[in-house]
Design a protein around this motif. Sequence first.
Motif, short mmCIF file in Angstrom:
data_model
loop_
_atom_site.label_atom_id
_atom_site.label_comp_id
_atom_site.label_asym_id
_atom_site.label_seq_id
_atom_site.Cartn_x
_atom_site.Cartn_y
_atom_site.Cartn_z
N PRO A 189 0.83 -1.21 0.00
CA PRO A 189 0.00 0.00 0.00
C PRO A 189 0.86 1.26 0.00
N PHE A 190 2.10 1.12 0.42
CA PHE A 190 3.07 2.20 0.39
C PHE A 190 4.45 1.57 0.44
N THR A 191 5.46 2.37 0.18
CA THR A 191 6.84 1.89 0.22
C THR A 191 7.66 2.82 1.11
N ILE A 192 8.88 2.43 1.38
CA ILE A 192 9.78 3.26 2.18
C ILE A 192 10.01 4.59 1.47
N ASP A 193 10.00 5.67 2.25
CA ASP A 193 10.15 7.07 1.79
C ASP A 193 8.86 7.66 1.24
N ILE B 17 -1.67 7.75 8.03
CA ILE B 17 -2.19 6.51 8.59
C ILE B 17 -2.91 6.83 9.89
N ASP B 18 -4.21 6.63 9.90
CA ASP B 18 -5.01 6.86 11.10
C ASP B 18 -4.80 8.27 11.64
N GLY B 19 -4.75 9.25 10.73
CA GLY B 19 -4.59 10.64 11.13
C GLY B 19 -3.17 11.07 11.40
N GLN B 20 -2.21 10.19 11.23
CA GLN B 20 -0.80 10.51 11.47
C GLN B 20 -0.10 10.65 10.11
N TYR B 21 0.41 11.87 9.84
CA TYR B 21 1.06 12.14 8.55
C TYR B 21 2.57 12.16 8.73
N GLY B 22 3.27 11.57 7.75
CA GLY B 22 4.72 11.61 7.80
C GLY B 22 5.35 10.77 6.70
N ARG B 23 6.67 10.64 6.78
CA ARG B 23 7.43 9.86 5.80
C ARG B 23 7.71 8.47 6.36
N VAL B 24 7.49 7.45 5.53
CA VAL B 24 7.76 6.07 5.95
C VAL B 24 9.27 5.87 5.99
N ASP B 25 9.80 5.67 7.19
CA ASP B 25 11.24 5.52 7.36
C ASP B 25 11.66 4.06 7.31
N ARG B 26 10.80 3.18 7.84
CA ARG B 26 11.17 1.76 7.90
C ARG B 26 9.91 0.91 8.06
N ILE B 27 9.93 -0.27 7.46
CA ILE B 27 8.84 -1.23 7.61
C ILE B 27 9.46 -2.50 8.18
N SER B 28 9.20 -2.77 9.44
CA SER B 28 9.69 -4.00 10.06
C SER B 28 8.58 -5.02 10.11
N LEU B 29 8.87 -6.20 10.66
CA LEU B 29 7.85 -7.22 10.75
C LEU B 29 6.79 -6.90 11.81
N ARG B 30 7.11 -6.00 12.74
CA ARG B 30 6.15 -5.68 13.80
C ARG B 30 5.51 -4.32 13.65
N THR B 31 6.28 -3.32 13.24
CA THR B 31 5.77 -1.95 13.17
C THR B 31 6.19 -1.27 11.88
N GLY C 182 9.51 16.04 13.30
CA GLY C 182 10.65 15.24 13.73
C GLY C 182 10.35 14.11 14.67
N LYS C 183 9.08 13.77 14.88
CA LYS C 183 8.74 12.64 15.75
C LYS C 183 8.86 11.32 14.99
N MET C 184 9.25 10.28 15.71
CA MET C 184 9.27 8.94 15.15
C MET C 184 8.08 8.18 15.73
N LEU C 185 7.15 7.78 14.85
CA LEU C 185 5.97 7.04 15.28
C LEU C 185 6.12 5.58 14.86
N VAL D 268 3.34 19.97 0.84
CA VAL D 268 3.12 20.73 2.08
C VAL D 268 3.66 22.15 1.93
N GLU D 269 4.91 22.28 1.49
CA GLU D 269 5.51 23.61 1.35
C GLU D 269 4.79 24.43 0.29
N LYS D 270 4.44 23.80 -0.84
CA LYS D 270 3.80 24.53 -1.93
C LYS D 270 2.38 24.96 -1.55
N SER D 271 1.68 24.15 -0.78
CA SER D 271 0.32 24.54 -0.38
C SER D 271 0.36 25.76 0.54
#
Length: 300
Positions: A129-133, A138-152, A160-163, A248-251
């Motif tokens: 459904p998405f790839t890294i970067d 997701i569920d109201g949380q916007y950001g860049r996908v940094d990593r996809i592990s088997l659990r999270t 700058g938060k890591m969710l 985001v910046e352009k809007s």
Amino acid sequence: MEQFLHILLSRLWEYFNPERLATVAGTLLINSLLAALVLSIFYFAWQVFNRMITPRLQSKFDKTSIAFATTMIKFTFMAVGILAAMSAAGIQTKALMTSLGVVGLTIGFALRETLSNIVAGILIFLDRPFTIDDLVDIDGQYGRVDRISLRTTRIVTNDGKMLAVPNAVVMNKTVASYTNFPNLRLDIVVAVAMTENLDRVRKLLLSTVEEDTDYLSRPLPRVVVTQLNDYNVTLELQAWLKNERLHVEKSFALREKVFRTLHAAGVEMPFETIQLTPHRVTVAMSGNESEKKPNPDSFH
């Protein structure tokens, strides 16, 4: 009774005999060192294999595929290494695996949420459904996908938060990706007075993106009327970005540019107001109608 105590003490002496304890301790130490050595060899082999295979994978696959492949290979290396280390330590792995099959049901029930996250992680790798970067919501949380592990799934937000979002949550929620497709449309909403010339306002709004090379000329940007309110008309400027990662910046920049352009052109952008109008009220007194002076408090 004395004979029983004698037998018991004899058995205890046999069990706790210093020579026997020294032999057992020596054997245990040797087996532990041997197991640690075997496990270290497998871990070292994984590090060498990872450094050799990763550059080759990078030239043929995307980051998500590489992360999935390296994760599965790592778990395979470590699983085989643990079994080999246990065998080197003198543990009967076949009997252990048989007993773990019964215990595994209990452990699996206790860790059902963790196991569901692992299964969901594998499905995310397969379904994509998405790839890294990717930039996602997701569920109201916007950001860049940094990593996809088997659990999270790890998401880095704009501040700058890591969710760490559990994969089971990702699979059961609506995921909005801003970078899965090559282009993204920006929609800037603005309200103008009912008395404004819409053609003039449309030209002003389009002028904010016509000279900007960050926007596509096909499809053409456009301005549409979305609402006719009691006190204003709501318009929407729709323009397609070439680089969706800048949305985001352009809007932010386009919204400010729209305001400055309309303000400089004298376009009225009203806010909601309430107009109060006094009314003359007449009442009937003693069968005759008489006029009552306006009450300053009688407004609507």
